[in-house]
Design a protein around this motif. Structure first.
Motif, PDB file in Angstrom:
ATOM      1  N   LEU A  91      34.255 -48.681 -60.697  1.00  0.00           N
ATOM      2  CA  LEU A  91      35.606 -48.491 -60.153  1.00  0.00           C
ATOM      3  C   LEU A  91      36.451 -49.745 -60.359  1.00  0.00           C
ATOM      4  CD1 LEU A  91      34.836 -46.607 -56.806  1.00  0.00           C
ATOM      5  CD2 LEU A  91      35.601 -45.631 -58.979  1.00  0.00           C
ATOM      6  N   GLU A  92      35.823 -50.910 -60.234  1.00  0.00           N
ATOM      7  CA  GLU A  92      36.551 -52.165 -60.467  1.00  0.00           C
ATOM      8  C   GLU A  92      36.943 -52.301 -61.936  1.00  0.00           C
ATOM      9  OE1 GLU A  92      37.649 -54.091 -58.075  1.00  0.00           O
ATOM     10  OE2 GLU A  92      36.708 -52.670 -56.702  1.00  0.00           O
ATOM     11  N   PHE A  93      36.052 -51.844 -62.837  1.00  0.00           N
ATOM     12  CA  PHE A  93      36.404 -51.869 -64.257  1.00  0.00           C
ATOM     13  C   PHE A  93      37.648 -51.016 -64.519  1.00  0.00           C
ATOM     14  CE2 PHE A  93      31.639 -52.502 -65.407  1.00  0.00           C
ATOM     15  CZ  PHE A  93      31.733 -53.844 -65.082  1.00  0.00           C
ATOM     16  N   ILE A  94      37.690 -49.829 -63.877  1.00  0.00           N
ATOM     17  CA  ILE A  94      38.835 -48.934 -64.055  1.00  0.00           C
ATOM     18  C   ILE A  94      40.114 -49.593 -63.543  1.00  0.00           C
ATOM     19  CG2 ILE A  94      39.854 -46.731 -63.339  1.00  0.00           C
ATOM     20  CD1 ILE A  94      37.031 -45.581 -63.194  1.00  0.00           C
ATOM     21  N   ALA A  95      40.043 -50.158 -62.321  1.00  0.00           N
ATOM     22  CA  ALA A  95      41.227 -50.782 -61.721  1.00  0.00           C
ATOM     23  C   ALA A  95      41.688 -51.997 -62.532  1.00  0.00           C
ATOM     24  CB  ALA A  95      40.929 -51.177 -60.283  1.00  0.00           C
ATOM     25  N   ASP A  96      40.748 -52.806 -63.009  1.00  0.00           N
ATOM     26  CA  ASP A  96      41.113 -53.968 -63.833  1.00  0.00           C
ATOM     27  C   ASP A  96      41.823 -53.524 -65.105  1.00  0.00           C
ATOM     28  OD1 ASP A  96      40.000 -55.703 -62.015  1.00  0.00           O
ATOM     29  OD2 ASP A  96      38.079 -55.846 -63.052  1.00  0.00           O
ATOM     30  N   LYS A  97      41.291 -52.518 -65.765  1.00  0.00           N
ATOM     31  CA  LYS A  97      41.855 -52.056 -67.033  1.00  0.00           C
ATOM     32  C   LYS A  97      43.265 -51.501 -66.849  1.00  0.00           C
ATOM     33  CE  LYS A  97      40.973 -48.747 -70.761  1.00  0.00           C
ATOM     34  NZ  LYS A  97      40.037 -47.695 -71.254  1.00  0.00           N
ATOM     35  N   GLU A  98      43.444 -50.645 -65.814  1.00  0.00           N
ATOM     36  CA  GLU A  98      44.746 -50.012 -65.592  1.00  0.00           C
ATOM     37  C   GLU A  98      45.783 -51.026 -65.094  1.00  0.00           C
ATOM     38  OE1 GLU A  98      45.515 -46.945 -66.434  1.00  0.00           O
ATOM     39  OE2 GLU A  98      43.459 -46.727 -67.215  1.00  0.00           O
ATOM     40  N   ALA A  99      45.345 -51.956 -64.230  1.00  0.00           N
ATOM     41  CA  ALA A  99      46.277 -52.966 -63.716  1.00  0.00           C
ATOM     42  C   ALA A  99      46.738 -53.905 -64.826  1.00  0.00           C
ATOM     43  CB  ALA A  99      45.625 -53.758 -62.588  1.00  0.00           C
ATOM     44  N   ALA A 100      45.818 -54.272 -65.722  1.00  0.00           N
ATOM     45  CA  ALA A 100      46.163 -55.196 -66.818  1.00  0.00           C
ATOM     46  C   ALA A 100      47.188 -54.578 -67.754  1.00  0.00           C
ATOM     47  CB  ALA A 100      44.904 -55.575 -67.588  1.00  0.00           C
ATOM     48  N   LYS A 101      47.192 -53.245 -67.872  1.00  0.00           N
ATOM     49  CA  LYS A 101      48.170 -52.574 -68.738  1.00  0.00           C
ATOM     50  C   LYS A 101      49.589 -52.736 -68.203  1.00  0.00           C
ATOM     51  CE  LYS A 101      45.070 -48.915 -70.438  1.00  0.00           C
ATOM     52  NZ  LYS A 101      44.823 -47.454 -70.446  1.00  0.00           N
ATOM     53  N   THR A 160      36.634 -66.784 -53.830  1.00  0.00           N
ATOM     54  CA  THR A 160      36.402 -67.756 -52.749  1.00  0.00           C
ATOM     55  C   THR A 160      36.408 -67.089 -51.377  1.00  0.00           C
ATOM     56  OG1 THR A 160      38.778 -68.247 -52.612  1.00  0.00           O
ATOM     57  CG2 THR A 160      37.441 -69.605 -54.099  1.00  0.00           C
ATOM     58  N   HIS A 161      36.866 -65.828 -51.283  1.00  0.00           N
ATOM     59  CA  HIS A 161      36.900 -65.123 -50.000  1.00  0.00           C
ATOM     60  C   HIS A 161      35.569 -64.401 -49.787  1.00  0.00           C
ATOM     61  CE1 HIS A 161      41.175 -65.912 -49.470  1.00  0.00           C
ATOM     62  NE2 HIS A 161      41.346 -65.561 -50.741  1.00  0.00           N
ATOM     63  N   GLU A 162      35.030 -64.542 -48.632  1.00  0.00           N
ATOM     64  CA  GLU A 162      33.723 -63.949 -48.339  1.00  0.00           C
ATOM     65  C   GLU A 162      33.801 -62.803 -47.344  1.00  0.00           C
ATOM     66  OE1 GLU A 162      31.253 -67.092 -47.019  1.00  0.00           O
ATOM     67  OE2 GLU A 162      31.235 -68.134 -48.941  1.00  0.00           O
ATOM     68  N   SER A 163      34.920 -62.633 -46.670  1.00  0.00           N
ATOM     69  CA  SER A 163      35.043 -61.592 -45.659  1.00  0.00           C
ATOM     70  C   SER A 163      35.597 -60.325 -46.283  1.00  0.00           C
ATOM     71  CB  SER A 163      35.958 -62.061 -44.515  1.00  0.00           C
ATOM     72  OG  SER A 163      36.110 -61.037 -43.561  1.00  0.00           O
ATOM     73  N   CYS A 164      34.784 -59.240 -46.304  1.00  0.00           N
ATOM     74  CA  CYS A 164      35.191 -57.977 -46.898  1.00  0.00           C
ATOM     75  C   CYS A 164      34.879 -56.843 -45.935  1.00  0.00           C
ATOM     76  CB  CYS A 164      34.465 -57.730 -48.222  1.00  0.00           C
ATOM     77  SG  CYS A 164      34.714 -59.025 -49.447  1.00  0.00           S
ATOM     78  N   VAL A 165      35.641 -55.757 -46.040  1.00  0.00           N
ATOM     79  CA  VAL A 165      35.383 -54.557 -45.250  1.00  0.00           C
ATOM     80  C   VAL A 165      34.496 -53.638 -46.076  1.00  0.00           C
ATOM     81  CG1 VAL A 165      36.418 -52.616 -44.025  1.00  0.00           C
ATOM     82  CG2 VAL A 165      37.605 -54.823 -44.116  1.00  0.00           C
ATOM     83  N   ALA A 166      33.372 -53.234 -45.507  1.00  0.00           N
ATOM     84  CA  ALA A 166      32.297 -52.616 -46.289  1.00  0.00           C
ATOM     85  C   ALA A 166      32.668 -51.301 -46.943  1.00  0.00           C
ATOM     86  CB  ALA A 166      31.066 -52.422 -45.392  1.00  0.00           C
ATOM     87  N   ILE A 167      33.425 -50.418 -46.262  1.00  0.00           N
ATOM     88  CA  ILE A 167      33.634 -49.065 -46.776  1.00  0.00           C
ATOM     89  C   ILE A 167      34.986 -48.917 -47.469  1.00  0.00           C
ATOM     90  CG2 ILE A 167      32.107 -47.998 -45.096  1.00  0.00           C
ATOM     91  CD1 ILE A 167      34.517 -47.248 -43.442  1.00  0.00           C
ATOM     92  N   THR A 168      35.492 -50.004 -48.069  1.00  0.00           N
ATOM     93  CA  THR A 168      36.792 -49.967 -48.743  1.00  0.00           C
ATOM     94  C   THR A 168      36.645 -50.419 -50.182  1.00  0.00           C
ATOM     95  OG1 THR A 168      37.309 -52.236 -48.083  1.00  0.00           O
ATOM     96  CG2 THR A 168      37.980 -50.471 -46.576  1.00  0.00           C
ATOM     97  N   ASN A 169      37.726 -50.234 -50.950  1.00  0.00           N
ATOM     98  CA  ASN A 169      37.813 -50.803 -52.292  1.00  0.00           C
ATOM     99  C   ASN A 169      38.471 -52.172 -52.160  1.00  0.00           C
ATOM    100  OD1 ASN A 169      37.101 -48.288 -53.962  1.00  0.00           O
ATOM    101  ND2 ASN A 169      38.774 -47.561 -52.670  1.00  0.00           N
ATOM    102  N   HIS A 170      37.698 -53.249 -52.230  1.00  0.00           N
ATOM    103  CA  HIS A 170      38.279 -54.572 -52.037  1.00  0.00           C
ATOM    104  C   HIS A 170      38.345 -55.334 -53.354  1.00  0.00           C
ATOM    105  CE1 HIS A 170      33.975 -55.568 -51.624  1.00  0.00           C
ATOM    106  NE2 HIS A 170      33.957 -54.600 -50.722  1.00  0.00           N
ATOM    107  N   PHE A 171      39.388 -56.136 -53.449  1.00  0.00           N
ATOM    108  CA  PHE A 171      39.669 -56.849 -54.691  1.00  0.00           C
ATOM    109  C   PHE A 171      38.528 -57.795 -55.059  1.00  0.00           C
ATOM    110  CE2 PHE A 171      41.659 -59.964 -57.467  1.00  0.00           C
ATOM    111  CZ  PHE A 171      42.442 -59.163 -58.275  1.00  0.00           C
ATOM    112  N   TYR A 172      37.949 -58.400 -54.043  1.00  0.00           N
ATOM    113  CA  TYR A 172      36.825 -59.299 -54.309  1.00  0.00           C
ATOM    114  C   TYR A 172      35.565 -58.497 -54.612  1.00  0.00           C
ATOM    115  CZ  TYR A 172      32.636 -61.939 -53.234  1.00  0.00           C
ATOM    116  OH  TYR A 172      31.381 -62.473 -53.269  1.00  0.00           O
TER     117      TYR A 172
END
Length: 533
Positions: free
Chosen positions: A204-214, A231-243
């Motif tokens: 899913l991150e590959f898809i988002a990276d590819k589409e965003a870069a366009k 550098t950010h370590e705090s993430c919400v487990a059940i979401t799509n997070h940038f990190y």
């Protein structure tokens, strides 16, 4: 319970199959969107395909009618195991504990997410809901919500992040994350499912990276943003997070040349494997007996269908018998008072069957020991008239014990005055003497189309008596067919001439059972007597 474990094992095997296909053939390809649907298809297939089965019927010749003699049905006594560990319960407990822990973890993650979204100021833009929070967390999206802390990034970095999260939100990537998380809950014991979930999220991150870069003019700036977010370590487990971890792999895939279309053949590799899975595991072979043909004494042809109920019969087996009796013969079948022992064998069952005004009932109970095998019989004469009956067996005992006094068998009085031959009932009893005889009791009640005629047969194998009760006396003793030690007695044979002390066992066949075994000769009932040699 065993069916559930088998389903879990098959489903886990399919997950492994799809992951291996992805890992060895597809993970280095740039068909990111197609990979997404491939991985989702793997999850759905692993859940649905084990539930789909095909039945292959093999028709075999029916056993001779004489083989239906209940005295010939083998009966193996159940050995009581002491201090035996029930591994099914142990495995169920371990699975339940693991499932409960992960379910609580999922609930806490969901609560954490709601606490972030609740009460925050929402900025609506098209289909997106933006939340600018003060919390030190990595940017993420959850369905239409996009959450970030603007104070932590420059305008350019924030633009890169928002374009990335818009792709997640617009393509509903949250569904993929939740679905993979649900499979981790159900199949937590399978280590491959956790790796599978990681592959889904990373793709899913590959898809988002590819589409965003366009949509961004500075592709290099976007890659620097990726490095900063690590550098950010705090993430919400059940979401799509940038990190995400493995940022290096994301950057490599972002700069990789588009895969050639001819490599799409790799997606079809799993098809032969799925076909093999169905042929090996999902085709159930059932052996069915061909309809039996019984030649009666006067040349009439009668067919006999037998539906056997065994001590190992499951609820599914009983349901199948019910459906067949209804669809084929329009006979109503009901099983109740079902109990099973620790070996999952029937120890108590009550059967009620009805065909118009004909009814038959069988009750078996034997403490903690398995019941005796018996069968539901349906006969059809050449005019299409059907009759129902229940064939059962009484326990066979070994008369190795020596006794000084033979028990009396009340043949003459009991059978002369208390036998109803129009009812479809079969009782087989043994009068052997043995101090170790089991007290397995079988009770049968049948009523024919004559509302005034009913018969109840109670068989008690205690080595001392045989009792047959009846509310009417339609057929006098002497009109029945008498068989002694396999030899047919002439008409008019007087059963009172037999010395009770020489009688080893007595079997009484009435109605359908008598016709099935002896044809029209047994129309008035059959009495089989075995003498001591």
């Amino acid at each position: 319970m065993e069916a559930l474990y088998l389903y879990i094992a098959k489903s886990a095997g399919l997950v492994i199959l799809f992951y291996c296909a992805y890992y060895f053939l597809l993970r280095k390809e740039t068909f990111f969107t197609t990979n997404r649907w491939f991985l989702l298809t793997g999850l759905i297939t692993s859940a649905v395909l084990p539930l789909v089965s095909y039945t292959k019927v093999i028709w075999i010749n029916a056993s001779p009618i004489s083989n239906l003699n209940p005295q010939e049905i083998p009966f193996q006594p159940i050995k009581n195991e002491i201090h035996e560990i029930n591994w099914i319960y142990v495995i169920s407990l371990i699975y339940g504990v693991g499932f409960l822990i992960l379910l609580i973890k999922f609930a806490l993650d969901f609560y954490s997410l709601q606490s972030i979204l609740k009460g925050k100021k929402i900025h609506q833009q098209a289909d997106f809901k933006f939340i600018d929070t003060n919390e030190n967390i990595a940017p993420f999206s959850y369905f239409e919500y996009i959450v970030y802390n603007s104070s932590m990034y420059t305008d350019t970095e924030l633009q890169n992040i928002i374009e990335h999260e818009k792709v997640h939100s617009d393509q509903n990537h949250t569904i993929d994350v939740l679905l993979s998380r649900a499979f981790c809950l159900l199949f937590w014991f399978n280590p491959i499912i956790w790796i599978y979930k990681k592959a889904i999220v990373q793709n899913l991150e590959f898809i988002a990276d590819k589409e965003a870069a366009k949509k961004l003019s500075d592709k290099k700036s976007y890659q620097y943003t990726l490095l900063k977010i690590t550098t950010h370590e705090s993430c919400v487990a059940i979401t799509n997070h940038f990190y995400q971890s493995l940022i290096k792999k994301r950057i490599v895939m972002l700069n990789k040349n588009q895969s050639k279309k001819r490599n799409s053949w790799k997606y079809y590799v799993v098809i032969p494997a799925l076909v093999a899975f169905v042929l090996v595991f999902q085709v159930e072979t059932i052996a069915k007996e061909k309809q039996q043909i019984v030649q009666s004494g006067n040349g009439e042809i009668k067919s006999l269908d037998v539906y056997k109920i065994k001590k190992t019969s499951t609820d599914a087996d009983l349901k199948e018998i019910k459906e067949k009796l209804k669809s084929i013969h329009n006979v109503d079948f009901q099983a109740s008072e079902i109990k099973r022992n620790a070996q999952n064998q029937l120890i108590s069952i009550k059967i009620d069957i009805k065909n118009g005004k004909q009814t038959a009932q069988s009750i078996q109970t034997s403490g903690n020991e398995a019941i005796k095998d018996f069968g539901i019989l349906v006969t059809t004469d050449e005019n299409g008239i059907k009759k129902i009956g229940i064939q059962t067996t009484s326990e066979q005992t070994n008369s190795s014990s020596k006794t000084t006094k033979q028990p009396k068998v009340a043949i003459s009085n009991e059978l002369k005055n208390k036998t109803e031959t129009n009812a479809d009932t079969h009782s087989s009893t043994s009068t052997k003497t043995n101090n170790n005889i089991s007290t397995n009791i079988s009770t049968f009640v049948t009523t024919n189309t004559n509302s005034n005629a009913s018969t109840k047969v109670v068989t008690t194998n205690n080595g001392s008596n045989v009792t047959v009760y009846s509310s009417t006396n339609k057929t006098p003793l002497g009109s029945q067919l008498i068989i002694i030690d396999g030899e047919e007695m002439p008409a008019g044979f007087d059963i009172e001439d037999i010395d009770n002390g020489k009688v080893k066992s007595v079997s009484v066949y009435n109605g359908t059972n008598a016709l099935a075994k002896y044809g029209d000769k047994g129309a008035n009932g059959v009495i089989e007597i075995e003498t001591r040699k």
